[in-house]
Design an enzyme around this catalytic site. Structure first.
Site, PDB file in Angstrom:
ATOM      1  N   HIS A   1       0.840  -1.205   0.000  1.00 59.42           N
ATOM      2  CA  HIS A   1       0.000   0.000   0.000  1.00 59.42           C
ATOM      3  C   HIS A   1       0.874   1.255   0.000  1.00 59.42           C
ATOM      4  CE1 HIS A   1      -3.695   2.296   1.027  1.00 59.42           C
ATOM      5  NE2 HIS A   1      -2.833   3.081   1.658  1.00 59.42           N
ATOM      6  N   GLU A   2       1.848   1.285   0.900  1.00 62.77           N
ATOM      7  CA  GLU A   2       2.730   2.452   0.976  1.00 62.77           C
ATOM      8  C   GLU A   2       3.609   2.576  -0.261  1.00 62.77           C
ATOM      9  OE1 GLU A   2       2.437   4.763   3.219  1.00 62.77           O
ATOM     10  OE2 GLU A   2       0.863   3.613   4.208  1.00 62.77           O
TER      11      GLU A   2
ATOM     12  N   HIS B   1       1.759   4.592  -2.816  1.00 54.97           N
ATOM     13  CA  HIS B   1       1.884   6.039  -2.583  1.00 54.97           C
ATOM     14  C   HIS B   1       3.275   6.535  -2.999  1.00 54.97           C
ATOM     15  CE1 HIS B   1      -1.938   6.364  -0.658  1.00 54.97           C
ATOM     16  NE2 HIS B   1      -1.617   5.615   0.377  1.00 54.97           N
TER      17      HIS B   1
END
Length: 353
Positions: A18-19, A22
């Site tokens: 997920h990170e 980003h």
């Protein structure tokens, strides 16, 4: 113990992915990333390249992407707060997109060796079924939707029919490429032993060869099915059909993975257990994607909502909403989410004990 470690690893990888979403989006949009970390807690290793510090930390439970101007205003031209709206939008949704993509890739890998798939084809009608023929149902019809819900997999049929079953369903079938709408009502039938039972009167479940295209198609269907499961769960929660006590946090999910692994290994072996756990991991990945896009403070969907509200404010009043208000709202939202997480975790532990 091995299944607990696998469960922790799954959580860590999904949060790190997920990170990473980003991070990649921020880099692509020219936003300065001060630190990208795999893991949490004390640093084990770090290296600075360009203006980004890359870290490996002790606890394998996720990671983070610290962007300039993310939590407070910055005068840096590369700060997040100074970017145009579409760049912010891409960065905000990138984490959820990576989780969804991860779930899809896991399913594609699991289906890579499949030889065949079950379909939603109607294969048989009860002799006493009252709606047989051109104007009703015919063997070979493909169930496309039930009560407005798209049917992707064979398992969807029983799932959707069981939701608030009133004895009547609206079904859409595909026949010769055309969609046909039918309304079916439960009837009383007699089995071979003379015992009466209620049913809709059709049997479904054909088989199709697993070509490379079909493997990709059914991987997509399975992933979209996970999205629907999350949506239906949220609807049940909001309608009162399910309560907070029905939620599971990390402890409950780790317990479920451990239980599934042990039970499957006992009957089918470790390979089958690992396969079931990977399907579960794919569902968790999609769950994280959908939940993170909810328009709630402190979630990615909350940032997107504020971006929309801010755009409306600029269009109407020619003035942006100060980011300090967003920080306050996100702070309150984060505190509430943490409180909910603590409650769910406590409840999970009580259930285990």
């Amino acid at each position: 113990m091995v299944y607990i470690l696998i469960a922790i690893l799954i959580f860590g990888v999904l949060i790190a992915v997920h990170e990473l979403g980003h991070f990649l989006a921020a880099k692509a949009c020219g936003v300065r990333v001060n630190e990208f970390s795999i893991g949490m807690g004390p640093q084990l290793f770090h290296k600075t390249k360009g203006d980004t510090e890359y870290s490996l930390r002790l606890l394998p439970i996720g990671g983070y992407c610290a962007m300039e101007g993310e939590d407070e205003d910055s005068d840096d031209d590369r700060a997040l707060n100074r970017q145009v709206w579409w760049k912010k939008f891409i960065i905000f949704i990138a984490g959820a997109f990576m989780n969804f993509l991860t779930g899809l890739v896991i399913v594609i890998c699991l289906y890579a060796g499949a030889q065949a798939f079950y379909t939603t084809e109607i294969v048989e009608l009860n002799p006493d079924f009252p709606q047989q023929g051109e104007d009703g149902l015919m063997p070979g019809d493909m169930i496309y939707a039930i009560n407005g819900e798209r049917i992707y997999l064979k398992s969807d049929v029983s799932l959707i029919m069981g939701l608030g079953d009133t004895g009547t369903i609206d079904m859409t079938v595909l026949r010769d490429g055309k969609k046909l709408d039918r309304t079916l009502t439960k009837q009383t039938y007699t089995d071979e032993n003379g015992k009466e039972y209620e049913a809709y009167g059709f049997t479904y479940g054909g088989i199709v060869e697993a070509t490379p295209f079909m493997r990709l198609q059914y991987s997509w269907y399975q992933t979209m099915d996970y999205v629907r499961i999350v949506r239906l769960s949220l609807q049940m929660l909001l309608s009162g059909a399910a309560g907070v006590n029905d939620l599971s946090g990390p402890v409950g999910i780790v317990s479920t993975i451990t239980e599934v692994g042990k039970e499957t290994e006992a009957t089918e072996g470790f390979g089958a257990a690992l396969e079931n756990i990977l399907f579960f991991a794919a569902m968790i990945a999609v769950n994280l994607a959908v939940m993170n896009l909810l328009p709630l403070p402190a979630l990615d969907g909350g940032h997107v909502l504020f971006l929309l509200v801010n755009g409306i404010a600029v269009a109407l009043f020619k003035k942006e909403i100060p980011s300090k208000y967003l920080n306050v709202i996100n702070g309150i939202g984060f505190a509430l989410l943490m409180a909910l997480m603590l409650f769910v975790t406590f409840h999970d532990i009580v259930k285990l004990l």
